[in-house]
Design an enzyme around this catalytic site. Structure first.
Site, PDB file in Angstrom:
ATOM      1  N   LYS A 103       0.908  -1.017   0.139  1.00  0.00           N
ATOM      2  CA  LYS A 103       0.098  -0.511  -0.176  1.00  0.00           C
ATOM      3  C   LYS A 103       0.991   1.517  -0.325  1.00  0.00           C
ATOM      4  O   LYS A 103       0.101   1.890  -0.386  1.00  0.00           O
ATOM      5  CB  LYS A 103      -0.834  -0.266   1.803  1.00  0.00           C
ATOM      6  CG  LYS A 103      -2.058  -0.896   0.762  1.00  0.00           C
ATOM      7  CD  LYS A 103      -3.267  -0.728   2.178  1.00  0.00           C
ATOM      8  CE  LYS A 103      -4.231  -2.193   2.202  1.00  0.00           C
ATOM      9  NZ  LYS A 103      -5.243  -1.573   2.466  1.00  0.00           N
ATOM     10  N   ASP A 141     -10.315   3.276   1.755  1.00  0.00           N
ATOM     11  CA  ASP A 141     -10.015   2.410   3.018  1.00  0.00           C
ATOM     12  C   ASP A 141     -11.003   3.573   3.877  1.00  0.00           C
ATOM     13  O   ASP A 141     -11.760   2.801   5.172  1.00  0.00           O
ATOM     14  CB  ASP A 141      -9.152   2.579   3.789  1.00  0.00           C
ATOM     15  CG  ASP A 141      -8.052   1.177   3.010  1.00  0.00           C
ATOM     16  OD1 ASP A 141      -9.022  -0.103   2.331  1.00  0.00           O
ATOM     17  OD2 ASP A 141      -7.115   0.572   3.855  1.00  0.00           O
TER      18      ASP A 141
END
Ligand code: NAP
Length: 279
Positions: A67, A103
């Site tokens: 990420k 997210d």
């Protein structure tokens, strides 16, 4: 319509629910697209990205451990992902790669489903200060809850989060001992963003439950197991619980929307994943 390929890059990925969730959503919307998970070792990420570009893969999700490292391979990163310091969604527009992070928004969507407008008035404790905590804290600070405190084993990381979140709600770091001993009872919402409670540490709890007051809510970003020991023990004390399934589905739905400009039915996606998890 031309069929497009979407992907997940991570390692390991064999237990990921993302392919099932996205492929079912494509089917429901009669879209001819497909989603496939690729296990990519950290030192192969650059080559993998180049290959996806050559093959014309239209977009992908990025999960652990890529990420942060994906960011150096992208042409543009939106402001929120830049602030969080991590990207989980990439859109490939004719070879130009745009990164964002869904997210936090996925978590906020799922939390609002549970709390409704009451969220605005909540005093929130965030336990943990890793990538997921940065995403969740950023959106809650922008949303404007009443108070946000971040506590973490490594205090410096909690301090670092307080510097990135400069939106509506100020974010304060607090030492673990101080939070556990004195402050737990004053929070309306406690969020576990650590990996404690996830397999293989399913018998551990991220934060003591004794001082959490009745009427509060606890939220765990973990969704496998669906009910961590922390959630089970809090539930026994009459505390409302919220697990990470909604966040998982929510972040997926927001990625899907960025790729095909349609927000899929989140409840249907949740049912698909739940059935697979045996919930
Ligand atoms: P990360 O960046 O590695 O952060 C891990 C956090 O957990 C850090 O704050 C770390 O503290 C803390 N921690 C780990 N082991 C600990 C221990 N033994 N004692 C105390 N603290 C400990 O990971 P992440 O990406 O933020 O992910 C964290 C969790 O969120 C994972 O369980 C992940 O599955 C979940 N998650 C769920 C979703 C969803 O869609 N539901 C999305 C993203 C993440 P230190 O800073 O002291 O190391």
């Amino acid at each position: 319509m031309t069929a497009k390929l979407f992907a997940l890059l991570g390692s390991p990925v064999e237990h990921s629910m993302s392919p099932l969730m996205h492929n079912r959503a494509f089917n429901r919307l009669n879209l001819p697209h497909r989603y496939h998970a690729f296990d990519v070792e950290p030192d192969k990420l650059g080559e993998a990205v180049e290959s996806l570009k050559v093959l014309g893969v239209a977009g992908w999700n990025v999960t652990v451990p890529h990420k942060v490292s994906i960011m150096e391979h992208l042409d543009e990163i939106d402001e929120e992902a830049e602030k969080i310091g991590a990207v989980n969604t990439v859109v490939n527009e004719n070879g130009r790669l745009f990164g964002s992070n869904t997210d936090g928004q996925g978590y906020l969507d799922s939390l609002l489903d549970e709390t409704g407008p009451a969220l605005k008035e909540m005093r929130v404790l965030i336990i943990g200060a890793g990538g997921a905590a940065r995403a969740v804290t950023t959106v809650l600070s922008r949303f404007g809850v009443k108070e946000i405190v971040v506590t973490n084993r490594t205090y410096e990381k909690a301090e670092a989060i307080s510097h990135i979140c400069t939106s509506n709600t100020e974010v304060k770091p607090m030492k673990r001992e101080e939070t556990e001993a004195e402050a737990a009872s004053r929070f309306d919402l406690l969020i576990n963003t650590t990996s404690i409670g996830m397999s293989p540490r399913i018998d551990d709890m991220p934060f003591p439950i004794e001082n959490i007051r009745e009427g509060a809510m606890v939220s765990d970003l973990i969704y496998n197991p669906l009910k961590t020991k922390w959630l089970r023990e809090c539930e026994k004390r009459g505390v409302a619980i919220h697990n990470g399934l909604g966040m998982f589905v929510g972040q997926g739905a927001r990625s899907f929307e960025r790729w095909v400009n349609v927000l899929p039915d989140v409840q249907e996606m949740k049912r698909d994943v739940l059935a697979q998890l045996g919930g």
